[in-house]
Design a protein around this motif. Structure first.
Motif, PDB file in Angstrom:
ATOM      1  N   GLU A  23      18.182   7.104  -3.764  1.00 30.60           N
ATOM      2  CA  GLU A  23      17.117   6.335  -4.399  1.00 30.60           C
ATOM      3  C   GLU A  23      15.945   7.392  -4.870  1.00 30.60           C
ATOM      4  N   ILE A  24      15.485   8.313  -3.906  1.00 35.00           N
ATOM      5  CA  ILE A  24      14.624   9.171  -4.147  1.00 35.00           C
ATOM      6  C   ILE A  24      14.843  10.377  -5.133  1.00 35.00           C
ATOM      7  N   SER A  25      16.183  10.681  -5.262  1.00 37.24           N
ATOM      8  CA  SER A  25      16.572  11.504  -6.237  1.00 37.24           C
ATOM      9  C   SER A  25      16.452  10.909  -7.788  1.00 37.24           C
ATOM     10  N   ILE A  26      16.815   9.629  -7.688  1.00 34.60           N
ATOM     11  CA  ILE A  26      16.654   9.111  -9.200  1.00 34.60           C
ATOM     12  C   ILE A  26      15.063   8.707  -9.247  1.00 34.60           C
ATOM     13  N   ASN A  27      14.639   8.386  -8.427  1.00 36.00           N
ATOM     14  CA  ASN A  27      12.976   8.335  -8.846  1.00 36.00           C
ATOM     15  C   ASN A  27      12.246   9.566  -9.163  1.00 36.00           C
ATOM     16  N   THR A  28      12.686  10.404  -8.495  1.00 34.61           N
ATOM     17  CA  THR A  28      12.174  11.816  -8.770  1.00 34.61           C
ATOM     18  C   THR A  28      12.494  12.182 -10.179  1.00 34.61           C
ATOM     19  N   LEU A  38       0.873  -1.311  -0.007  1.00 35.82           N
ATOM     20  CA  LEU A  38      -0.053  -0.068  -0.106  1.00 35.82           C
ATOM     21  C   LEU A  38       0.948   1.194  -0.101  1.00 35.82           C
ATOM     22  N   TRP A  39       1.763   1.268   1.013  1.00 36.17           N
ATOM     23  CA  TRP A  39       2.543   2.479   0.892  1.00 36.17           C
ATOM     24  C   TRP A  39       3.251   2.744  -0.317  1.00 36.17           C
ATOM     25  N   GLY A  40       4.006   1.593  -0.786  1.00 34.25           N
ATOM     26  CA  GLY A  40       4.662   1.611  -2.077  1.00 34.25           C
ATOM     27  C   GLY A  40       4.015   2.037  -3.409  1.00 34.25           C
ATOM     28  N   GLY A  41       2.685   1.963  -3.431  1.00 33.46           N
ATOM     29  CA  GLY A  41       1.906   2.605  -4.351  1.00 33.46           C
ATOM     30  C   GLY A  41       1.831   4.074  -4.194  1.00 33.46           C
ATOM     31  N   ALA A  42       1.719   4.563  -2.970  1.00 35.59           N
ATOM     32  CA  ALA A  42       1.421   5.958  -2.511  1.00 35.59           C
ATOM     33  C   ALA A  42       2.685   6.728  -2.709  1.00 35.59           C
ATOM     34  N   ARG A  43       3.801   6.123  -2.453  1.00 36.73           N
ATOM     35  CA  ARG A  43       4.981   6.838  -2.541  1.00 36.73           C
ATOM     36  C   ARG A  43       5.145   7.060  -4.058  1.00 36.73           C
ATOM     37  N   ALA A  44       5.261   5.826  -4.997  1.00 33.56           N
ATOM     38  CA  ALA A  44       5.252   5.863  -6.401  1.00 33.56           C
ATOM     39  C   ALA A  44       4.752   6.909  -7.024  1.00 33.56           C
ATOM     40  N   VAL A  47       5.455  10.299 -10.419  1.00 34.39           N
ATOM     41  CA  VAL A  47       4.880  10.902 -11.644  1.00 34.39           C
ATOM     42  C   VAL A  47       4.152  12.226 -11.377  1.00 34.39           C
ATOM     43  N   LEU A  48       3.877  12.681 -10.140  1.00 38.67           N
ATOM     44  CA  LEU A  48       3.297  13.865  -9.798  1.00 38.67           C
ATOM     45  C   LEU A  48       4.406  15.160 -10.202  1.00 38.67           C
ATOM     46  N   ASN A  49       5.985  14.547  -9.853  1.00 35.16           N
ATOM     47  CA  ASN A  49       6.831  15.592 -10.068  1.00 35.16           C
ATOM     48  C   ASN A  49       6.772  16.135 -11.417  1.00 35.16           C
ATOM     49  N   LYS A  50       6.760  15.207 -12.439  1.00 36.24           N
ATOM     50  CA  LYS A  50       6.710  15.609 -13.894  1.00 36.24           C
ATOM     51  C   LYS A  50       5.396  16.200 -14.146  1.00 36.24           C
ATOM     52  N   HIS A  51       4.280  15.915 -13.750  1.00 34.10           N
ATOM     53  CA  HIS A  51       3.113  16.145 -13.956  1.00 34.10           C
ATOM     54  C   HIS A  51       2.774  17.657 -13.604  1.00 34.10           C
TER      55      HIS A  51
END
Length: 418
Positions: free
Chosen positions: A251-256, A34-40, A44-48
């Motif tokens: 991790e968060i930098s690359i994901n972002t 559940l929290w994996g989906g919430a963080r992922a 997407v919101l970053n680029k959105h």
């Protein structure tokens, strides 16, 4: 119920989960998804929001910064609540806080101003830190201490499953049309309302399920320890804490900025980059945790960790070079090597601690997620001023610190075995 998991052998290996804890393990593991989906969705919101509100990379990084700052500020209070009220209350409180933050998007998006989005994200972050502070140390206690890292990696693999689903569905939802328009700003309320309802349903389930409280006994003499008891907080623990901060930055930098890295030079569209993130990087991330967790019952955790730390540094270096598609593939493959790092560093850092030291250490380690606030801001600033390839220097530097910690724990194990 006390933890007395010693040598549950199984065909020459060690059982990952003690038999009496299988059901609690399944229930707690569902939260990771559940929290994996919430963080992922945040990635997407970053680029959105870059597209619809025309904010810079540094500004859009505030999405992650606010959530992970909530982790930093809430980790110690979350640990205190869980120690006083128990794991189940901590889980339910975290789920309810997440739902409240999600429902806050409905009035916030009507303003169509980027800054108004940050308040509900902070509340969501407070809910997430409660969930993770409760679940991570709890999972490590549901079996033999020697397989704690493998057990946490298996549980965290479901976090990866949630990440794949969250990024893919979020990307298709936000980028499925033209990716812009005023109505797109309000669309953020839709997925978070769905998540809020899901969280409340799960909270209701946990309200009627009694989780066994695993009592933290003062440990027996740790194998290879010089003294007669478990080790206390010292250099090894705080080195692990620093390594966790650096891992979170990476991790968060690359994901972002994964979508930016794939789209800024026209290599992919935002929709294609979202699919590459979810079905490429995050799917490999999940698979890496499953395979890594299983291997850790056969191969030493320290050896696997060191190999993966070397892999992350090499992959980011390749991604920084002007090698076309090879650079893009290197960043995707990096997800395999980084997959086992958070649960492994977490488990290695608290291994051998006992009683209240374990609880205190777990709360401190959850504060390491502040790296998720620092990294995207730093990488966004470099990306705005020097380009995305140069911005990868931020995760490269912090992965190097993780590599140093991997060398340290491997050397320490060799010293103990001698």
């Amino acid at each position: 119920m006390t933890q007395r998991n010693t040598d549950n052998s199984n065909g020459g290996g060690i059982r990952l989960v003690a038999q009496q804890y299988v059901l609690p393990f399944i229930l707690i593991t569902s939260l990771f998804c559940l929290w994996g989906g919430a963080r992922a969705i945040l990635d997407v919101l970053n680029k959105h929001y870059q597209l619809i509100l025309h904010v810079s990379k540094t500004q859009s990084a505030l999405i992650q910064a606010v959530v992970y700052m909530a982790y930093f500020l809430g980790a110690v209070p979350a640990g205190m609540l869980i120690r006083r009220m128990g794991t189940r209350v901590g889980v339910i409180t975290g789920l309810v806080l997440f739902a409240v933050g999600s429902f806050m998007f409905m009035p916030a998006v009507s303003f169509s101003v980027f800054e108004y989005i940050l308040a509900p994200l902070f509340v969501i972050g407070c809910g997430l830190v409660l969930l993770e502070t409760a679940a991570n140390p709890y999972v490590t206690l549901l079996g033999d201490p020697r397989t704690s890292a493998g057990r946490l990696n298996i549980a965290q693999s479901f976090n990866g499953l949630g990440c794949v689903a969250g990024a893919l569905l979020g990307g298709l939802f936000f980028f499925g049309g033209d990716g812009g328009g005023q109505e797109a700003a309000a669309s953020i309320a839709v997925p978070y309302t769905v998540l809020a309802v899901m969280m409340l349903v799960v909270a209701a389930c946990f309200a009627f399920i009694k989780l066994p409280e695993v009592i933290l006994e003062e440990p027996h003499r740790e194998e290879g320890a010089a003294d007669g008891g478990g080790r206390r907080l010292g250099f090894a623990f705080f080195f692990g804490f620093a390594a966790l901060i650096c891992y979170e930055i990476s991790e968060i930098s690359i994901n972002t900025f994964f979508i930016n890295f794939m789209t800024d030079d026209g290599f992919m569209t935002p929709t294609q980059a979202t699919v590459a993130l979810s079905m490429g990087g995050l799917l490999l991330f999940m698979a890496g945790r499953v395979v890594g967790g299983l291997l850790m019952s056969r191969i030493s955790t320290e050896r696997i960790f060191l190999a993966c730390a070397v892999g992350t540094v090499l992959m980011v270096l390749l991604a920084m070079l002007p090698l076309g598609v090879l650079s893009k593939m290197a960043l995707i493959v990096c997800y395999v090597f980084e997959s086992i790092m958070f649960p492994t560093i977490f488990a290695l850092s608290i291994r051998g601690l006992g009683g209240r030291d374990t609880e205190t250490a777990s709360s401190i380690l959850m504060m390491s997620v502040v790296g998720g606030a620092i990294g995207p801001l730093a990488m966004g600033w470099v990306g705005d001023n020097c380009g995305m390839r140069a911005a990868l220097g931020v995760p490269l530097a912090t992965f190097a610190v993780v590599l140093a910690y991997a060398v340290f724990v491997r050397f320490r194990r060799n010293k103990v075995e001698r």
